[in-house]
Scaffold this motif. Structure first.
Motif, PDB file in Angstrom:
ATOM      1  N   PRO A  99       0.816  -1.217   0.000  1.00 30.52           N
ATOM      2  CA  PRO A  99       0.000   0.000   0.000  1.00 30.52           C
ATOM      3  C   PRO A  99       0.850   1.269   0.000  1.00 30.52           C
ATOM      4  O   PRO A  99       0.459   2.283  -0.568  1.00 30.52           O
ATOM      5  N   ILE A 100       1.999   1.181   0.669  1.00 28.50           N
ATOM      6  CA  ILE A 100       2.978   2.270   0.653  1.00 28.50           C
ATOM      7  C   ILE A 100       4.341   1.653   0.396  1.00 28.50           C
ATOM      8  O   ILE A 100       4.704   0.649   1.014  1.00 28.50           O
ATOM      9  N   ASN A 101       5.098   2.240  -0.501  1.00 24.46           N
ATOM     10  CA  ASN A 101       6.454   1.781  -0.794  1.00 24.46           C
ATOM     11  C   ASN A 101       7.254   3.000  -1.223  1.00 24.46           C
ATOM     12  O   ASN A 101       7.450   3.261  -2.404  1.00 24.46           O
ATOM     13  N   THR A 102       7.701   3.750  -0.230  1.00 22.88           N
ATOM     14  CA  THR A 102       8.307   5.057  -0.461  1.00 22.88           C
ATOM     15  C   THR A 102       9.810   5.006  -0.276  1.00 22.88           C
ATOM     16  O   THR A 102      10.287   4.714   0.839  1.00 22.88           O
ATOM     17  N   PRO A 103      10.608   5.274  -1.318  1.00 22.56           N
ATOM     18  CA  PRO A 103      12.061   5.328  -1.144  1.00 22.56           C
ATOM     19  C   PRO A 103      12.455   6.457  -0.196  1.00 22.56           C
ATOM     20  O   PRO A 103      11.936   7.573  -0.286  1.00 22.56           O
ATOM     21  N   LEU A 104      13.364   6.151   0.722  1.00 27.96           N
ATOM     22  CA  LEU A 104      13.816   7.146   1.689  1.00 27.96           C
ATOM     23  C   LEU A 104      15.166   7.753   1.328  1.00 27.96           C
ATOM     24  O   LEU A 104      15.489   8.849   1.774  1.00 27.96           O
ATOM     25  N   GLY A 105      15.969   7.016   0.548  1.00 29.64           N
ATOM     26  CA  GLY A 105      17.279   7.525   0.169  1.00 29.64           C
ATOM     27  C   GLY A 105      18.276   7.470   1.312  1.00 29.64           C
ATOM     28  O   GLY A 105      18.015   6.947   2.386  1.00 29.64           O
ATOM     29  N   GLY A 106      19.444   8.004   1.072  1.00 32.21           N
ATOM     30  CA  GLY A 106      20.500   8.002   2.073  1.00 32.21           C
ATOM     31  C   GLY A 106      21.854   7.825   1.424  1.00 32.21           C
ATOM     32  O   GLY A 106      21.970   7.713   0.202  1.00 32.21           O
ATOM     33  N   ALA A 107      22.893   7.803   2.261  1.00 34.02           N
ATOM     34  CA  ALA A 107      24.259   7.693   1.765  1.00 34.02           C
ATOM     35  C   ALA A 107      24.658   6.233   1.594  1.00 34.02           C
ATOM     36  O   ALA A 107      24.116   5.340   2.237  1.00 34.02           O
ATOM     37  N   GLY A 108      25.644   6.015   0.717  1.00 33.72           N
ATOM     38  CA  GLY A 108      26.190   4.681   0.542  1.00 33.72           C
ATOM     39  C   GLY A 108      25.488   3.892  -0.548  1.00 33.72           C
ATOM     40  O   GLY A 108      24.419   4.278  -1.034  1.00 33.72           O
ATOM     41  N   PRO A 109      26.061   2.754  -0.931  1.00 34.98           N
ATOM     42  CA  PRO A 109      25.552   1.986  -2.072  1.00 34.98           C
ATOM     43  C   PRO A 109      24.231   1.266  -1.796  1.00 34.98           C
ATOM     44  O   PRO A 109      23.604   0.779  -2.725  1.00 34.98           O
ATOM     45  N   LEU A 110      23.803   1.188  -0.535  1.00 30.67           N
ATOM     46  CA  LEU A 110      22.572   0.478  -0.210  1.00 30.67           C
ATOM     47  C   LEU A 110      21.380   1.418  -0.082  1.00 30.67           C
ATOM     48  O   LEU A 110      20.323   1.012   0.423  1.00 30.67           O
ATOM     49  N   TRP A 111      21.518   2.643  -0.564  1.00 31.28           N
ATOM     50  CA  TRP A 111      20.441   3.621  -0.407  1.00 31.28           C
ATOM     51  C   TRP A 111      19.156   3.167  -1.092  1.00 31.28           C
ATOM     52  O   TRP A 111      18.062   3.492  -0.651  1.00 31.28           O
ATOM     53  N   ARG A 112      19.279   2.377  -2.164  1.00 30.07           N
ATOM     54  CA  ARG A 112      18.077   1.928  -2.868  1.00 30.07           C
ATOM     55  C   ARG A 112      17.196   1.032  -2.010  1.00 30.07           C
ATOM     56  O   ARG A 112      15.992   0.932  -2.230  1.00 30.07           O
ATOM     57  N   LEU A 113      17.807   0.348  -1.059  1.00 34.45           N
ATOM     58  CA  LEU A 113      17.055  -0.572  -0.210  1.00 34.45           C
ATOM     59  C   LEU A 113      16.202   0.160   0.818  1.00 34.45           C
ATOM     60  O   LEU A 113      15.227  -0.389   1.333  1.00 34.45           O
ATOM     61  N   ARG A 114      16.577   1.387   1.137  1.00 30.81           N
ATOM     62  CA  ARG A 114      15.955   2.094   2.255  1.00 30.81           C
ATOM     63  C   ARG A 114      14.598   2.660   1.846  1.00 30.81           C
ATOM     64  O   ARG A 114      14.507   3.498   0.961  1.00 30.81           O
ATOM     65  N   ARG A 115      13.542   2.217   2.531  1.00 25.83           N
ATOM     66  CA  ARG A 115      12.214   2.632   2.126  1.00 25.83           C
ATOM     67  C   ARG A 115      11.196   2.381   3.240  1.00 25.83           C
ATOM     68  O   ARG A 115      11.438   1.592   4.155  1.00 25.83           O
ATOM     69  N   GLU A 116      10.097   3.059   3.149  1.00 24.95           N
ATOM     70  CA  GLU A 116       8.932   2.761   3.970  1.00 24.95           C
ATOM     71  C   GLU A 116       8.015   1.857   3.156  1.00 24.95           C
ATOM     72  O   GLU A 116       7.509   2.270   2.108  1.00 24.95           O
ATOM     73  N   ALA A 117       7.844   0.644   3.623  1.00 21.72           N
ATOM     74  CA  ALA A 117       6.960  -0.296   2.931  1.00 21.72           C
ATOM     75  C   ALA A 117       5.978  -0.883   3.924  1.00 21.72           C
ATOM     76  O   ALA A 117       6.337  -1.211   5.063  1.00 21.72           O
ATOM     77  N   LEU A 118       4.741  -1.018   3.484  1.00 20.40           N
ATOM     78  CA  LEU A 118       3.684  -1.594   4.309  1.00 20.40           C
ATOM     79  C   LEU A 118       3.177  -2.884   3.690  1.00 20.40           C
ATOM     80  O   LEU A 118       2.989  -2.968   2.469  1.00 20.40           O
ATOM     81  N   HIS A 119       2.940  -3.878   4.537  1.00 21.84           N
ATOM     82  CA  HIS A 119       2.176  -5.043   4.109  1.00 21.84           C
ATOM     83  C   HIS A 119       0.690  -4.731   4.267  1.00 21.84           C
ATOM     84  O   HIS A 119       0.273  -4.127   5.265  1.00 21.84           O
ATOM     85  N   PRO A 120      -0.132  -5.145   3.308  1.00 20.53           N
ATOM     86  CA  PRO A 120      -1.531  -4.718   3.280  1.00 20.53           C
ATOM     87  C   PRO A 120      -2.431  -5.496   4.237  1.00 20.53           C
ATOM     88  O   PRO A 120      -3.324  -6.239   3.830  1.00 20.53           O
ATOM     89  N   SER A 121      -2.204  -5.332   5.528  1.00 22.78           N
ATOM     90  CA  SER A 121      -3.045  -5.926   6.564  1.00 22.78           C
ATOM     91  C   SER A 121      -3.300  -4.833   7.589  1.00 22.78           C
ATOM     92  O   SER A 121      -2.479  -4.591   8.477  1.00 22.78           O
ATOM     93  N   ALA A 122      -4.412  -4.131   7.453  1.00 23.91           N
ATOM     94  CA  ALA A 122      -4.668  -2.915   8.221  1.00 23.91           C
ATOM     95  C   ALA A 122      -5.244  -3.238   9.596  1.00 23.91           C
ATOM     96  O   ALA A 122      -6.357  -3.778   9.685  1.00 23.91           O
ATOM     97  N   PRO A 123      -4.551  -2.902  10.680  1.00 23.67           N
ATOM     98  CA  PRO A 123      -5.102  -3.148  12.016  1.00 23.67           C
ATOM     99  C   PRO A 123      -6.466  -2.505  12.227  1.00 23.67           C
ATOM    100  O   PRO A 123      -7.345  -3.102  12.865  1.00 23.67           O
TER     101      PRO A 123
END
Length: 712
Positions: A391-415
């Motif tokens: 439902p949300i998959n937002t890149p957060l960015g950052g320094a270093g070669p692993l910046w692509r991995l950094r993100r806000e991601a949600l699994h679609p199971s809403a409490p």
């Protein structure tokens, strides 16, 4: 190539030898390197032309030998589900399991095995036959962004839960591994990090966890870490790989590198058997450079054969054919994911009996955490694409070669959706928690306020501190001041700071709860499920209680050489707290229930150096529930020396009883003598206790143990 026995048997050894003798050198070298299917570069993703067109986007491919029945190895990341890196396999999703730390919180060996089997079946459905799962580094500092993947701060719990997970995967004919050997406990500049530790303490802690897991599961492979240990890179650390893993442990599978973690062909001499993602390093070291060393007589043919035989033996013993398996039952897998989430949720605090929720006629404010959309997932190579997408998959960015991995991601199971379903007589209002004023206004108008506190954590990035980001601590404190009936649900990979703890009557730690997490959280809050999780990591009362109050080397530019001295040695987590008489906010092993349990007929003994305890547990409440009985060593000759020796989770109906036996592995009572190369239990008086956590004991005794040496 097939094998009916999941253990690395003598038969597999012999078959591997006979096959290896028939290989050409070109075929041998094909087996000791893996290639990324696509190489991620600044100019875009480039598919390696050497990889056959039919191989899908996965972490790595190893060329098999069809003429001898050796399958290609198709390697995928799979710590928490079969990943789909970059969405390269269009429309291909998988069961997204809860975080490793949540599985650790279950204290349930059988559940871990079931979770591993889910991974194995879903991998086999695709024809993937090697899984990079088995994440089990000890949690040594509470800022590590990758702690959510790991199991716990304790070597016994970590080794057993990780080992059972691997055992489950390999029971499906898919090779699984354990990672990362060793002390991969910090993400900050981890490619340049030197982890310094006393060798004896290393054997008694992190390496003991790996030893236990290897004994349980006989994993087909291990993965070395990025970091150095005592000055030598993990993938080229002969002391660890050759002397300890293959020597003292007698490990017979193969050891692969992590991706971008090989610096010389000589790593082959030092114990590394396979170069992973070879295109990422300065050279494909186990290809032409190693072949040249072989031709020049600088590298032995015997060692090359050993590398290949280890790989072949694992393929044979596990039965990793590479053939696609049947379509999996995703509904059945979802039930396992949900059960893992349920059993991993820990009720930390429940003052006034606010939980379970009685919602009839109540107005309930749900605040923050994207609770109307789903539950958070840790980012990195373990991030699993769920059915329906994020439902949300937002890149957060950052320094270093692993910046692509950094993100806000949600699994679609809403409490929020599941709370509404389970409490149809309640009225719900949702506020996103963007501002303190709006959250307070919602809380004031409600009978009960549920605040979701989220920390986005993951691979490549440590947390600067333990506060909840984006002002969430301030929101929680203000909501608690506005509404005394405030419940905080934490969704994190580490224990957060919790400056508002004394003002809040209820705190629940849900971790990263996977694709069915929202449902599990709502079930626990409403009492449809009785919480039974226990903390696999200590929640300190303050940063001053920590070995590392701040992040080692944090803020140094990417690429800066770094050092961490683990002066606490084997006294990790609750052991450190006990040694220094720190009273934590919530202890290792702690977790509340909606029912009550009585401990009776406790007998603690030590005969022939074997420490054991028996205890009868009775559910004295009016709900079915789970209790986790724990056996600890607490002292030696009067000096504090705390060690978890055994544990058992029991599920009991109201009024029911169960008698359990807890037995200590002698290594948990021993010191490792590096000079003699043996374990040593020093003779003396040992304090032993049975209880509910590392600080809550039902019975304590002193037993005398004779001086004994054993093992390697």
């Amino acid at each position: 190539m097939t094998g009916s026995n999941a253990s690395l048997s003598t038969d597999a050894d012999e078959r591997a030898r006979l096959i290896e003798e028939q290989l050409t050198d070109e075929e041998r070298f094909g087996l000791i390197s893996s290639l990324m299917v696509k190489v991620f570069t600044a100019d875009g993703d480039i598919r390696d032309e050497r990889v056959p067109a039919h191989v899908p986007q996965i972490a790595g491919w190893v060329q098999g030998v069809p003429r001898l029945g050796i399958p290609d190895l198709l390697i995928t990341d799979a710590a928490l589900g079969i990943t789909n890196p970059g969405g390269g396999r269009e429309g291909d999703n998988a069961t997204a399991l809860p975080a490793g730390i949540a599985l650790g919180a279950s204290f349930n060996r059988e559940l871990a095995r079931q979770a591993g089997a889910v991974l194995g079946r879903e991998a086999k459905e695709h024809g993937f036959n090697v899984l990079c799962g088995g994440s089990m580094n000890l949690i040594r500092h509470l800022h590590n962004g990758r702690n959510f993947e790991y199991i716990s701060e304790d070597p016994l719990l970590s080794g057993e839960i990780a080992g059972e997970t691997v055992l489950g995967t390999q029971s499906e004919g898919v090779i699984s591994l354990l990672k990362h050997v060793s002390l991969n406990a910090s993400e900050t500049n981890k490619f340049w990090l030197d982890a310094i530790i006393d060798p004896a303490a290393h054997r008694e802690s992190d390496l003991l966890a790996f030893e236990l897991a290897i004994e349980i599961a006989e994993p087909g492979a291990l993965m070395a870490g990025y970091n150095k240990v005592n000055g030598e890179y993990s993938g080229g650390n002969a002391t660890i790989l050759n002397d300890v893993i293959k020597g003292a442990f007698g490990y017979r599978g193969w050891i692969m590198s992590d991706w971008r973690a090989v610096y010389s062909w000589r790593f082959a001499d030092f114990g590394l058997d396979q170069h992973s993602g070879a295109q990422l390093d300065e050279k494909e070291w186990f290809a032409e450079p190693l072949a040249q060393a072989l031709a020049a007589g600088e590298f032995s043919r015997e060692r090359l054969s050993d590398m290949v035989r280890r790989i072949l033996r694992s393929i044979i013993a596990v039965g990793a054919t590479g053939e696609k398996g049947p379509a999996v039952d995703r509904d059945a897998h979802a039930l396992i994911a949900r059960e893992a989430a349920r059993q991993g949720i820990v009720l930390l605090k429940n003052e006034g009996g606010l939980l379970p929720l009685a919602g009839e006629g109540k107005k309930i404010a749900v605040i923050g955490g994207h609770a109307h959309l789903g539950v958070p997932a840790g980012f990195g190579s373990s991030l699993t694409l769920p059915a329906g997408g994020f439902p949300i998959n937002t890149p957060l960015g950052g320094a270093g070669p692993l910046w692509r991995l950094r993100r806000e991601a949600l699994h679609p199971s809403a409490p929020l959706d599941h709370l509404r379903r389970l409490l149809p007589g309640a009225t719900f209002v949702y506020d996103p928690g963007l501002t303190t004023a709006a959250a307070v206004a919602a809380a004031k108008r409600a009978d009960i306020a549920i605040v979701f506190g989220v920390n986005w954590e993951g691979e490549g990035f440590d947390n600067a501190d333990r506060s909840l980001p984006r002002g969430q601590d301030e929101v929680i404190a203000a909501v608690a001041a506005a509404n005394p009936a405030t419940i905080v649900v934490l969704e994190s990979g580490n224990p957060p700071l919790m400056p508002w703890l004394d003002a809040v009557p209820v705190v629940v730690e849900a971790w990263y709860s996977g694709q069915n997490g929202g449902e599990a959280i709502a079930e626990v809050l409403t009492g449809a499920v009785n919480p039974g999780g226990r903390l696999p990591v200590t929640f300190p009362a303050s940063d001053e209680q920590l070995v590392f109050p701040t992040v080692p080397n944090y803020g140094d530019p990417w690429g800066t050489p770094a050092t961490i001295e683990y002066l606490e040695g084997s006294d990790v987590g609750y052991r450190h707290h006990a040694k220094h008489a720190h009273v934590p906010a919530f202890a290792f092993g702690h977790g509340l229930s909606y029912t009550s349990f009585a401990y009776g007929d406790i007998a603690i003994s030590a005969e022939g150096g074997e420490v054991r305890a028996s205890v009868t547990i009775t559910n004295t409440g009016d709900r079915a529930g789970a209790e986790v009985a724990q056996l600890y060593a607490t002292s030696r000759d009067g000096e504090t020396r705390q060690r978890l020796l055994d544990y058992e989770r029991v599920e009991l109906e109201p009024g029911a009883s169960a008698t359990i036996e807890l037995v200590a592995d002698p290594r948990l009572l021993a010191d490792y003598d590096t000079a003699a190369g043996t374990w040593h239990i020093a003779g003396g008086e040992y304090g032993v206790a049975v209880g509910r956590s590392a600080v809550d004991f039902e019975s304590a005794s002193t037993v005398r143990i004779a001086d004994v040496r054993f093992g390697h």
